[in-house]
Design a protein around this motif. Structure first.
Motif, PDB file in Angstrom:
ATOM      1  N   SER A 126       0.828  -1.207   0.000  1.00  0.00           N
ATOM      2  CA  SER A 126       0.000   0.000   0.000  1.00  0.00           C
ATOM      3  C   SER A 126       0.864   1.261   0.000  1.00  0.00           C
ATOM      4  O   SER A 126       0.549   2.249  -0.668  1.00  0.00           O
ATOM      5  N   LYS A 127       1.986   1.178   0.715  1.00  0.00           N
ATOM      6  CA  LYS A 127       2.821   2.375   0.870  1.00  0.00           C
ATOM      7  C   LYS A 127       3.430   2.871  -0.451  1.00  0.00           C
ATOM      8  O   LYS A 127       3.829   4.019  -0.551  1.00  0.00           O
ATOM      9  N   LEU A 128       3.471   1.984  -1.446  1.00  0.00           N
ATOM     10  CA  LEU A 128       3.992   2.434  -2.752  1.00  0.00           C
ATOM     11  C   LEU A 128       3.192   3.617  -3.281  1.00  0.00           C
ATOM     12  O   LEU A 128       3.679   4.401  -4.091  1.00  0.00           O
ATOM     13  N   LEU A 129       1.927   3.691  -2.832  1.00  0.00           N
ATOM     14  CA  LEU A 129       1.053   4.753  -3.337  1.00  0.00           C
ATOM     15  C   LEU A 129       0.859   5.866  -2.315  1.00  0.00           C
ATOM     16  O   LEU A 129      -0.038   6.700  -2.468  1.00  0.00           O
ATOM     17  N   ASP A 130       1.679   5.900  -1.279  1.00  0.00           N
ATOM     18  CA  ASP A 130       1.544   6.970  -0.290  1.00  0.00           C
ATOM     19  C   ASP A 130       1.632   8.326  -0.977  1.00  0.00           C
ATOM     20  O   ASP A 130       2.487   8.525  -1.854  1.00  0.00           O
ATOM     21  N   GLY A 131       0.752   9.212  -0.549  1.00  0.00           N
ATOM     22  CA  GLY A 131       0.695  10.537  -1.175  1.00  0.00           C
ATOM     23  C   GLY A 131      -0.490  10.645  -2.110  1.00  0.00           C
ATOM     24  O   GLY A 131      -0.923  11.744  -2.458  1.00  0.00           O
ATOM     25  N   ILE A 132      -1.058   9.511  -2.506  1.00  0.00           N
ATOM     26  CA  ILE A 132      -2.196   9.550  -3.445  1.00  0.00           C
ATOM     27  C   ILE A 132      -3.384  10.270  -2.814  1.00  0.00           C
ATOM     28  O   ILE A 132      -4.205  10.859  -3.510  1.00  0.00           O
ATOM     29  N   GLU A 133      -3.436  10.260  -1.457  1.00  0.00           N
ATOM     30  CA  GLU A 133      -4.537  10.947  -0.774  1.00  0.00           C
ATOM     31  C   GLU A 133      -4.482  12.449  -1.009  1.00  0.00           C
ATOM     32  O   GLU A 133      -5.451  13.154  -0.769  1.00  0.00           O
ATOM     33  N   ARG A 134      -3.360  12.937  -1.499  1.00  0.00           N
ATOM     34  CA  ARG A 134      -3.262  14.373  -1.759  1.00  0.00           C
ATOM     35  C   ARG A 134      -3.786  14.747  -3.144  1.00  0.00           C
ATOM     36  O   ARG A 134      -3.852  15.927  -3.490  1.00  0.00           O
ATOM     37  N   SER A 135      -4.153  13.764  -3.928  1.00  0.00           N
ATOM     38  CA  SER A 135      -4.688  14.052  -5.262  1.00  0.00           C
ATOM     39  C   SER A 135      -6.089  14.640  -5.147  1.00  0.00           C
ATOM     40  O   SER A 135      -6.776  14.435  -4.149  1.00  0.00           O
ATOM     41  N   ASP A 136      -6.504  15.338  -6.201  1.00  0.00           N
ATOM     42  CA  ASP A 136      -7.882  15.834  -6.263  1.00  0.00           C
ATOM     43  C   ASP A 136      -8.810  14.763  -6.787  1.00  0.00           C
ATOM     44  O   ASP A 136      -9.989  14.749  -6.465  1.00  0.00           O
ATOM     45  N   SER A 137      -8.262  13.889  -7.624  1.00  0.00           N
ATOM     46  CA  SER A 137      -9.099  12.819  -8.176  1.00  0.00           C
ATOM     47  C   SER A 137      -8.222  11.662  -8.623  1.00  0.00           C
ATOM     48  O   SER A 137      -6.990  11.803  -8.741  1.00  0.00           O
ATOM     49  N   ILE A 138      -8.876  10.526  -8.854  1.00  0.00           N
ATOM     50  CA  ILE A 138      -8.157   9.274  -9.140  1.00  0.00           C
ATOM     51  C   ILE A 138      -8.896   8.482 -10.226  1.00  0.00           C
ATOM     52  O   ILE A 138     -10.125   8.425 -10.218  1.00  0.00           O
ATOM     53  N   THR A 139      -8.126   7.873 -11.111  1.00  0.00           N
ATOM     54  CA  THR A 139      -8.651   6.842 -12.019  1.00  0.00           C
ATOM     55  C   THR A 139      -8.211   5.493 -11.471  1.00  0.00           C
ATOM     56  O   THR A 139      -7.020   5.294 -11.198  1.00  0.00           O
ATOM     57  N   PHE A 140      -9.146   4.584 -11.307  1.00  0.00           N
ATOM     58  CA  PHE A 140      -8.793   3.239 -10.832  1.00  0.00           C
ATOM     59  C   PHE A 140      -9.631   2.221 -11.624  1.00  0.00           C
ATOM     60  O   PHE A 140     -10.842   2.196 -11.512  1.00  0.00           O
ATOM     61  N   ASP A 141      -8.947   1.400 -12.401  1.00  0.00           N
ATOM     62  CA  ASP A 141      -9.639   0.412 -13.230  1.00  0.00           C
ATOM     63  C   ASP A 141      -9.835  -0.890 -12.459  1.00  0.00           C
ATOM     64  O   ASP A 141      -8.852  -1.566 -12.142  1.00  0.00           O
ATOM     65  N   ALA A 142     -11.082  -1.240 -12.217  1.00  0.00           N
ATOM     66  CA  ALA A 142     -11.323  -2.568 -11.634  1.00  0.00           C
ATOM     67  C   ALA A 142     -11.112  -3.651 -12.691  1.00  0.00           C
ATOM     68  O   ALA A 142     -10.789  -4.788 -12.364  1.00  0.00           O
TER      69      ALA A 142
END
Ligand code: PLP
Length: 477
Positions: free
Chosen positions: A280-296
């Motif tokens: 999970s930590k590889l993506l640390d900082g993603i919470e600072r984004s305004d928006s996210i694309t995530f493909d299920a």
């Protein structure tokens, strides 16, 4: 004409379907990963005559024949190609249920259960990325491409209050979008669809691990401001399609704040590691984004056309997409916000989220974590084996993607092309060739939860054999 067919017919069709589907699902491995027909060969198995109908059974047989024969079998455990998964079984049942019950998600009142399921998933997945309730909002989309477009439109409506009325015509300064030179070209398509044009996108140089160089980003932003342009949007890729590189999002977030840019995290692929404790930590900082694309429909192993757009600006989707239409049911403010006609590019809408809800009901986060960890572990195996067999790895990622070639041939495009073509022709595995910086590498990625060491050994065997053939027969002496 009885569109329902008869009960007896339907039962026979369900029986046939069950047999055919189970046969494909249970024995995908018996098929070649791919065949490369001519158009003429494909046309030969198509029925072009629609004057009169035929039995459903005949129709099903034709479709299974065509699809089995002429497709890259992405659910095959030796498909090491793009991020196309083998769909897990519960997610398949979801697609069948949606097709039969056909809920319309445009307005809450038409499909309260379905709309609330999606709302719940958006909240839960938003939390996984570190967004905080009650700010979390989002919408299911058909793919990363639609999620990107949604993000760019949200940013345009946020940054330019008149955008809904004037569109791009009303902008007095030219907006600029940034992304790394290793990012997915969906960024370009998004800029084109939003009416900004491809020239609005500036590619930022990457380092030797294909991560965006933040110094270059700031340099470009300053130059663009000096030129009278308006920087407004930056993509940070969380797992590039080519090599799994993760942009330094914390540093990008600092610049986004400083220059007032909308930060969109492209976690189309890499977002899945957020479901594991270890990675999970590889993506640390993603919470600072305004928006996210995530493909299920990539690493979460569900059928195509299942993606999420997430944002922590709860009113921005409404600002971008809400249109009052007097023929639509008028609902209270809060639930009005939930139907897709007010917060999605789409109007009539399929129950996309069910494809993720079903596997979560069955496997839980726990099941997803185990599966993703297993795939990461399987990704380690070919990296070790390739090195043992004299291949060189070029990317350094913990994600299960290997960009490799034989060092003797690292600049030799003919070599990588030969390996690629001949492996695919044999039909025992599916890989791609991919230019990693100046190197002509091959790329293999674990996208299938069923892939095991045996499949990977077979891949290494065919790679070694093709390399030998190339050296014996083709390599310039
Ligand atoms: C696949 C991918 C996209 C595009 O998503 P689609 O679901 O194919 O529309 C965007 N960015 C990255 C990093 C991807 O891997």
């Amino acid at each position: 004409m009885n569109f329902n067919l008869t009960t007896a017919d339907r039962n026979s069709v369900w029986g046939l379907l069950q047999k055919k589907l189970e046969d494909y699902y249970a024995h995908t491995e018996r098929l070649k990963t791919s065949v490369y027909p001519t158009r003429k060969e494909v046309h030969e198995v198509l029925s072009a005559n629609f004057e009169r109908g035929r039995s459903t059974q005949e129709a099903i047989k034709e479709v299974f024949h065509g699809l089995s024969k002429y497709a890259v079998h992405t659910p095959h455990p030796s498909y090491f190609g793009m991020f196309n998964p083998r769909p897990n079984f519960p997610s398949i049942t979801a697609d069948i249920i949606s097709a039969v019950m056909n809920p319309q998600l445009a307005a809450w009142g038409h499909a309260p259960y379905a709309v609330e399921v999606e709302h719940l998933l958006i909240q839960e997945i938003g939390k996984k990325f570190g967004y905080k309730t009650p700010q979390i909002d989002g919408v299911f989309a058909t793919g990363g491409q639609e999620a990107h477009i949604t993000g760019m439109l949200c940013a345009l409506h946020e940054k330019y209050p008149d955008f809904a009325r004037t569109g791009a015509r009303g902008l007095n300064k030219q907006p600029v979008v940034y992304c790394s030179s290793a990012s997915h070209h969906a960024t370009i398509k998004a800029a084109r669809v939003c009416g900004l044009g491809a020239d609005a996108v500036k590619y930022i140089e990457v380092n030797e691990q294909q991560e965006m160089r933040v110094d270059k980003l700031e340099h470009q932003i300053k130059a663009d401001i000096r030129d009278g342009l308006q920087p407004f949007f930056v993509f940070a890729t969380m797992g590039t399609t080519g090599s799994g590189a993760i942009d330094p999002i914390k540093k990008i977030a600092v610049l986004a704040k400083k220059y007032n840019l909308w930060l969109h995290a492209d976690a189309a692929y890499g977002g899945a590691v957020r479901l594991t404790k270890e990675y999970s930590k590889l993506l640390d900082g993603i919470e600072r984004s305004d928006s996210i694309t995530f493909d299920a429909h990539k690493w979460l192993s569900v059928p195509m056309a299942t993606s999420l757009f997430l944002t922590k600006h709860p009113y921005v989707l409404g600002r971008a997409f809400s249109i009052s239409a007097n023929f639509m049911p008028q609902e209270e403010d809060e639930i009005d916000r939930l139907g897709s006609y007010t917060h999605s590019i789409q109007w009539s809408r399929r129950f996309i989220g069910l494809k993720l809800y079903m596997p979560l009901l069955v496997f839980g986060w726990e099941g997803y974590e185990q599966t993703i960890m297993h795939q990461i572990k399987m990704g380690q195996y070919p990296k070790e084996q390739l090195t043992i067999h004299g291949w060189k790895l070029y990317n350094k990622t913990e994600l299960p993607i290997a960009c490799f070639t034989d060092e003797q041939h690292e600049y030799d495009l003919n070599f990588s092309k030969y390996i690629y073509d001949s492996v695919l022709e044999e039909g025992s595995a599916w890989i791609i060739n991919y230019p990693y910086e100046e190197f002509a590498t091959l790329r293999a990625c674990i996208t299938n939860y069923d892939t095991n060491e045996g499949h990977l050994d077979a891949l290494i065997e065919v790679l070694n054999r093709k390399r030998e053939q190339y050296i014996k027969k083709i390599a310039p002496k």
